[in-house]
Design a protein around this motif. Structure first.
Motif, PDB file in Angstrom:
ATOM      1  N   PHE A  94      30.715  45.296 -12.860  1.00 29.65           N
ATOM      2  CA  PHE A  94      30.664  43.994 -13.510  1.00 29.65           C
ATOM      3  C   PHE A  94      31.203  42.952 -12.533  1.00 29.65           C
ATOM      4  CE2 PHE A  94      32.649  40.610 -16.095  1.00 29.65           C
ATOM      5  CZ  PHE A  94      31.531  40.191 -16.812  1.00 29.65           C
ATOM      6  N   ASN A  95      30.400  41.956 -12.230  1.00 26.97           N
ATOM      7  CA  ASN A  95      30.757  40.914 -11.270  1.00 26.97           C
ATOM      8  C   ASN A  95      31.159  39.648 -12.004  1.00 26.97           C
ATOM      9  OD1 ASN A  95      29.894  42.476  -8.886  1.00 26.97           O
ATOM     10  ND2 ASN A  95      27.858  42.237  -9.782  1.00 26.97           N
ATOM     11  N   TYR A  96      32.214  39.005 -11.505  1.00 25.94           N
ATOM     12  CA  TYR A  96      32.724  37.838 -12.213  1.00 25.94           C
ATOM     13  C   TYR A  96      33.377  36.864 -11.238  1.00 25.94           C
ATOM     14  CZ  TYR A  96      36.087  35.068 -14.895  1.00 25.94           C
ATOM     15  OH  TYR A  96      36.825  34.046 -15.409  1.00 25.94           O
ATOM     16  N   THR A  97      33.060  35.586 -11.386  1.00 23.58           N
ATOM     17  CA  THR A  97      33.757  34.534 -10.639  1.00 23.58           C
ATOM     18  C   THR A  97      33.980  33.349 -11.572  1.00 23.58           C
ATOM     19  OG1 THR A  97      31.704  33.487  -9.874  1.00 23.58           O
ATOM     20  CG2 THR A  97      32.698  35.152  -8.431  1.00 23.58           C
ATOM     21  N   GLN A  98      35.092  32.669 -11.359  1.00 23.71           N
ATOM     22  CA  GLN A  98      35.327  31.409 -12.056  1.00 23.71           C
ATOM     23  C   GLN A  98      35.890  30.408 -11.060  1.00 23.71           C
ATOM     24  OE1 GLN A  98      38.404  32.168 -15.090  1.00 23.71           O
ATOM     25  NE2 GLN A  98      39.853  31.061 -13.809  1.00 23.71           N
ATOM     26  N   ASN A  99      35.545  29.152 -11.256  1.00 20.24           N
ATOM     27  CA  ASN A  99      36.003  28.102 -10.363  1.00 20.24           C
ATOM     28  C   ASN A  99      36.326  26.846 -11.155  1.00 20.24           C
ATOM     29  OD1 ASN A  99      35.388  28.975  -7.321  1.00 20.24           O
ATOM     30  ND2 ASN A  99      33.715  29.719  -8.603  1.00 20.24           N
ATOM     31  N   TYR A 100      37.442  26.230 -10.801  1.00 19.95           N
ATOM     32  CA  TYR A 100      37.769  24.913 -11.330  1.00 19.95           C
ATOM     33  C   TYR A 100      37.323  23.877 -10.306  1.00 19.95           C
ATOM     34  CZ  TYR A 100      40.790  26.939 -14.949  1.00 19.95           C
ATOM     35  OH  TYR A 100      41.273  27.624 -16.033  1.00 19.95           O
ATOM     36  N   ILE A 101      36.712  22.796 -10.779  1.00 21.86           N
ATOM     37  CA  ILE A 101      36.397  21.728  -9.852  1.00 21.86           C
ATOM     38  C   ILE A 101      37.628  20.832  -9.731  1.00 21.86           C
ATOM     39  CG2 ILE A 101      33.962  21.850 -10.488  1.00 21.86           C
ATOM     40  CD1 ILE A 101      34.278  19.154 -11.893  1.00 21.86           C
ATOM     41  N   PRO A 102      37.780  20.088  -8.629  1.00 22.57           N
ATOM     42  CA  PRO A 102      39.001  19.298  -8.413  1.00 22.57           C
ATOM     43  C   PRO A 102      39.059  18.019  -9.242  1.00 22.57           C
ATOM     44  CG  PRO A 102      37.503  19.021  -6.570  1.00 22.57           C
ATOM     45  CD  PRO A 102      36.901  20.080  -7.433  1.00 22.57           C
ATOM     46  N   HIS A 103      38.065  17.814 -10.090  1.00 22.61           N
ATOM     47  CA  HIS A 103      38.022  16.622 -10.931  1.00 22.61           C
ATOM     48  C   HIS A 103      38.349  17.002 -12.373  1.00 22.61           C
ATOM     49  CE1 HIS A 103      35.524  13.858  -8.139  1.00 22.61           C
ATOM     50  NE2 HIS A 103      36.083  14.819  -7.427  1.00 22.61           N
ATOM     51  N   LEU A 125      41.979  16.721 -18.479  1.00 17.11           N
ATOM     52  CA  LEU A 125      41.710  18.134 -18.729  1.00 17.11           C
ATOM     53  C   LEU A 125      40.824  18.714 -17.626  1.00 17.11           C
ATOM     54  CD1 LEU A 125      41.020  17.914 -22.566  1.00 17.11           C
ATOM     55  CD2 LEU A 125      43.148  18.591 -21.421  1.00 17.11           C
ATOM     56  N   PRO A 126      40.988  19.992 -17.333  1.00 21.89           N
ATOM     57  CA  PRO A 126      40.214  20.607 -16.243  1.00 21.89           C
ATOM     58  C   PRO A 126      38.808  20.984 -16.684  1.00 21.89           C
ATOM     59  CG  PRO A 126      41.669  22.233 -17.213  1.00 21.89           C
ATOM     60  CD  PRO A 126      41.967  20.933 -17.910  1.00 21.89           C
ATOM     61  N   MET A 127      37.953  21.215 -15.702  1.00 17.06           N
ATOM     62  CA  MET A 127      36.589  21.690 -15.943  1.00 17.06           C
ATOM     63  C   MET A 127      36.356  22.943 -15.113  1.00 17.06           C
ATOM     64  SD  MET A 127      34.466  18.103 -16.045  1.00 17.06           S
ATOM     65  CE  MET A 127      35.440  17.337 -14.732  1.00 17.06           C
ATOM     66  N   ILE A 128      35.770  23.924 -15.752  1.00 17.51           N
ATOM     67  CA  ILE A 128      35.589  25.241 -15.134  1.00 17.51           C
ATOM     68  C   ILE A 128      34.124  25.644 -15.214  1.00 17.51           C
ATOM     69  CG2 ILE A 128      36.017  26.493 -17.297  1.00 17.51           C
ATOM     70  CD1 ILE A 128      37.438  28.652 -15.711  1.00 17.51           C
ATOM     71  N   TYR A 129      33.688  26.410 -14.215  1.00 20.20           N
ATOM     72  CA  TYR A 129      32.383  27.049 -14.361  1.00 20.20           C
ATOM     73  C   TYR A 129      32.528  28.532 -14.059  1.00 20.20           C
ATOM     74  CZ  TYR A 129      31.802  26.469  -9.232  1.00 20.20           C
ATOM     75  OH  TYR A 129      31.946  26.494  -7.858  1.00 20.20           O
ATOM     76  N   VAL A 130      31.713  29.325 -14.750  1.00 22.61           N
ATOM     77  CA  VAL A 130      31.826  30.784 -14.727  1.00 22.61           C
ATOM     78  C   VAL A 130      30.465  31.398 -14.438  1.00 22.61           C
ATOM     79  CG1 VAL A 130      32.199  32.826 -16.186  1.00 22.61           C
ATOM     80  CG2 VAL A 130      33.799  30.908 -16.305  1.00 22.61           C
ATOM     81  N   LYS A 131      30.464  32.387 -13.565  1.00 13.82           N
ATOM     82  CA  LYS A 131      29.286  33.208 -13.338  1.00 13.82           C
ATOM     83  C   LYS A 131      29.690  34.672 -13.455  1.00 13.82           C
ATOM     84  CE  LYS A 131      26.908  30.061 -10.115  1.00 13.82           C
ATOM     85  NZ  LYS A 131      26.303  29.935  -8.765  1.00 13.82           N
ATOM     86  N   CYS A 132      28.852  35.458 -14.090  1.00 13.94           N
ATOM     87  CA  CYS A 132      29.123  36.894 -14.166  1.00 13.94           C
ATOM     88  C   CYS A 132      27.807  37.639 -14.353  1.00 13.94           C
ATOM     89  CB  CYS A 132      30.101  37.226 -15.296  1.00 13.94           C
ATOM     90  SG  CYS A 132      29.499  36.887 -16.961  1.00 13.94           S
ATOM     91  N   SER A 133      27.842  38.924 -14.114  1.00 17.97           N
ATOM     92  CA  SER A 133      26.678  39.779 -14.340  1.00 17.97           C
ATOM     93  C   SER A 133      27.117  41.243 -14.271  1.00 17.97           C
ATOM     94  CB  SER A 133      25.590  39.506 -13.283  1.00 17.97           C
ATOM     95  OG  SER A 133      26.021  39.920 -11.992  1.00 17.97           O
ATOM     96  N   ASN A 135      20.196  36.037 -16.537  1.00 20.91           N
ATOM     97  CA  ASN A 135      21.196  35.739 -15.510  1.00 20.91           C
ATOM     98  C   ASN A 135      20.688  34.781 -14.425  1.00 20.91           C
ATOM     99  OD1 ASN A 135      22.430  36.826 -12.606  1.00 20.91           O
ATOM    100  ND2 ASN A 135      23.952  36.464 -14.202  1.00 20.91           N
ATOM    101  N   PRO A 136      19.490  34.956 -13.866  1.00 19.20           N
ATOM    102  CA  PRO A 136      19.032  33.990 -12.846  1.00 19.20           C
ATOM    103  C   PRO A 136      18.943  32.573 -13.390  1.00 19.20           C
ATOM    104  CG  PRO A 136      17.660  35.966 -12.822  1.00 19.20           C
ATOM    105  CD  PRO A 136      18.508  36.053 -14.045  1.00 19.20           C
ATOM    106  N   ASP A 137      18.540  32.433 -14.642  1.00 17.16           N
ATOM    107  CA  ASP A 137      18.431  31.107 -15.236  1.00 17.16           C
ATOM    108  C   ASP A 137      19.801  30.491 -15.483  1.00 17.16           C
ATOM    109  OD1 ASP A 137      15.653  31.037 -15.282  1.00 17.16           O
ATOM    110  OD2 ASP A 137      15.554  32.075 -17.196  1.00 17.16           O
ATOM    111  N   ALA A 138      20.724  31.293 -15.985  1.00 17.00           N
ATOM    112  CA  ALA A 138      22.064  30.775 -16.273  1.00 17.00           C
ATOM    113  C   ALA A 138      22.764  30.332 -14.995  1.00 17.00           C
ATOM    114  CB  ALA A 138      22.889  31.837 -17.001  1.00 17.00           C
ATOM    115  N   GLU A 139      22.678  31.136 -13.955  1.00 14.66           N
ATOM    116  CA  GLU A 139      23.329  30.751 -12.702  1.00 14.66           C
ATOM    117  C   GLU A 139      22.655  29.514 -12.094  1.00 14.66           C
ATOM    118  OE1 GLU A 139      24.324  33.732  -9.938  1.00 14.66           O
ATOM    119  OE2 GLU A 139      25.324  35.008 -11.434  1.00 14.66           O
TER     120      GLU A 139
END
Length: 479
Positions: A185-194, A286-294, A353-357
């Motif tokens: 299971f692959n997972y990444t999350q990132n907060y943008i600096p804004h 407030l922070p904003m996050i984006y998540v990708k997983c598969s 998954n390809p569409d979501a990413e």
């Protein structure tokens, strides 16, 4: 016949937000015994709903999901405010509209809470759907189709098993955390600096809108921006986006007012000087996050949908639309594979998954477009060029925003077609440039006394015609 296949199977949905409640309705409609669990109390009983409240921009993908369970008309007719384009606010107070679509299509500003309440009320109409509020997920074994909850009011613990557990519990999903223990299971999350902060433009003293209502208003300022979406009570939900250090730098009312006078001068009288100060210092960025997983599934018993699978920043207005389309895609696959979870779930991961990413990436790109590129002459010229080609070749050419917002073209295909269009434009510009050079040489070698003669001018249309044929021939040979 479908009812016979599904009535003895159970589905457990975690999270009664927009996507979770919609998915529970989809599964109940198919005949499954559905249990929908939610950590919060019933939001219909609350004066204030905790969590983010950025307005929703409802477009075709989300509307398709609502239509499937019979609530689209109620949401759009009773609550939606059409927005036909962006209204750009310049620093001198002037404004200019940028239509979303040459055909006058629109998206709708709708309140998150209202849509959620409509879905919950619809869910209660299904006799085979049970909603359990104030239940917090504590453990989840997706490979066993098992989840344990604790009632946050009574303290009672309940463990339930189901044929399928669906995690729709948001960007910080506990169901997804349980999947992270699964191999591969692959997972990444990132907060943008804004960050973002919500403010409000109230109605006018007469009770009307303080700005033209049928637009998404944008104050683009390069590295930051402000937007406003209309509400049904004629107020505006205003969202300020900028880097966190910029928020921190506005530490006094004087600094805040000076900042707004420089960047958003026309917004001060709209919001109100005292209200701006009060609301800004009563809130926090407030922070904003984006998540990708598969993948999104575990065997035939576990699945992630919505923000739990693909949280994104809000700049394309597709987070909710994408999540609701998840429900439509899963329903289509259940039809295709006759409700065989063992086949449907892997097919869903592979298809979605390809569409979501892709839309996660597009949402990040659109922040740059909204805060900066809308002021670019090149961007505006490209918009006009896209509209021209889509008029000439509607089967072959659609602007990216039109594909994403007004069609159900898979997101990853929207990106690939945009890349192809960029190549075509590049070739067209190259050919036109060469034609310009050729025309210049032609004129330079001509006798100045005869340049305007019909015999010489008659050669130019043929040259320009060959240029156009060479350029447009690329448009019917897509890779």
């Amino acid at each position: 016949m479908l009812r016979e296949k599904t009535k003895n199977k159970s589905v457990l949905v975690v999270g009664a937000g927009l996507v979770g409640t919609l998915e529970a309705c989809f599964m109940a409609k198919r005949g499954y015994q559905v249990h929908l669990y939610e950590y919060r109390p019933d939001i219909r009983t609350l004066e204030h709903v905790p969590g983010r409240s950025i307005n929703l921009a409802m477009s075709l993908r989300g509307r398709t999901g609502l239509k499937a369970i019979g609530v689209e008309d109620k949401v759009i007719r009773d609550h939606g405010i059409p927005m036909y384009g962006r209204m750009i606010h310049n620093t001198d107070g002037s404004t200019r509209p940028i239509p979303y679509n040459k055909d006058g299509k629109c998206i709708y500003s709708v309140g998150r809470r209202f849509v959620n309440e409509v879905l919950l009320t619809k869910a209660e109409e299904y006799p085979n759907l049970n909603i359990h509020f104030t239940h917090k997920l504590t453990t989840c074994r997706l490979d066993k189709g098992e989840a344990t909850f604790v009632n946050t009011v009574s303290g009672e613990q309940v463990t339930r098993r189901a044929d399928l557990v669906i995690g729709c519990d948001g960007a910080y999903s506990n169901v997804r955390k349980s999947m992270m223990r699964q191999p591969f299971f692959n997972y990444t999350q990132n907060y943008i600096p804004h960050g973002y902060m919500e403010l409000c433009i109230p109605p006018t003293p007469e009770g009307g809108f303080a700005m033209p209502a049928n637009y998404l208003h944008i104050w683009p300022r390069g590295q930051f921006m402000m937007i406003a979406l209309p509400n049904q009570d004629c107020s505006w939900t205003v969202t300020l986006f900028m880097p966190f250090p910029a928020f921190e730098g506005l530490s006094t009312p004087e600094l805040l007012l000076s900042y707004f006078k420089t960047h958003y001068p026309d917004a001060i009288p709209l919001i109100g000087r005292e209200k701006l100060i009060k609301d800004f210092f009563a809130n926090e960025a407030l922070p904003m996050i984006y998540v990708k997983c598969s993948p999104y599934h575990v065997g035939s018993t576990g699945l992630l949908m919505g923000d739990a699978a693909h949280a994104m920043v809000p700049f394309y207005g597709q987070g909710m639309n994408c999540g609701m389309e998840d429900c439509v895609v899963l329903d289509e696959l259940l039809d295709q594979y006759k409700d065989d979870f063992a086949t449907v779930l892997p097919a869903y991961s592979a298809k979605r998954n390809p569409d979501a990413e892709a839309i996660v990436d597009l949402a990040l790109y659109n922040y740059i477009e909204m805060r900066d590129l809308v002021n670019s002459r090149a961007f505006l010229l490209r918009r006009k060029f896209d509209d021209l080609l889509s008029t000439i070749m509607p089967k072959y050419w659609l602007p990216l925003y039109t594909m994403v917002t007004f069609t159900r073209t898979p997101y990853h295909k929207c990106i690939s077609r945009k890349k192809w269009q960029d190549r075509v434009v590049k070739h067209i510009l190259s050919v036109v440039g060469m034609a310009g050079v050729a025309a210049g040489v032609f004129l330079a070698k001509s006798d100045p006394l005869h340049v305007l003669s019909c015999s010489h001018l008659s050669q130019l249309p043929a040259l320009l015609s060959r240029t156009w044929v060479a350029a447009t021939s690329l448009s019917i040979t897509r890779k």
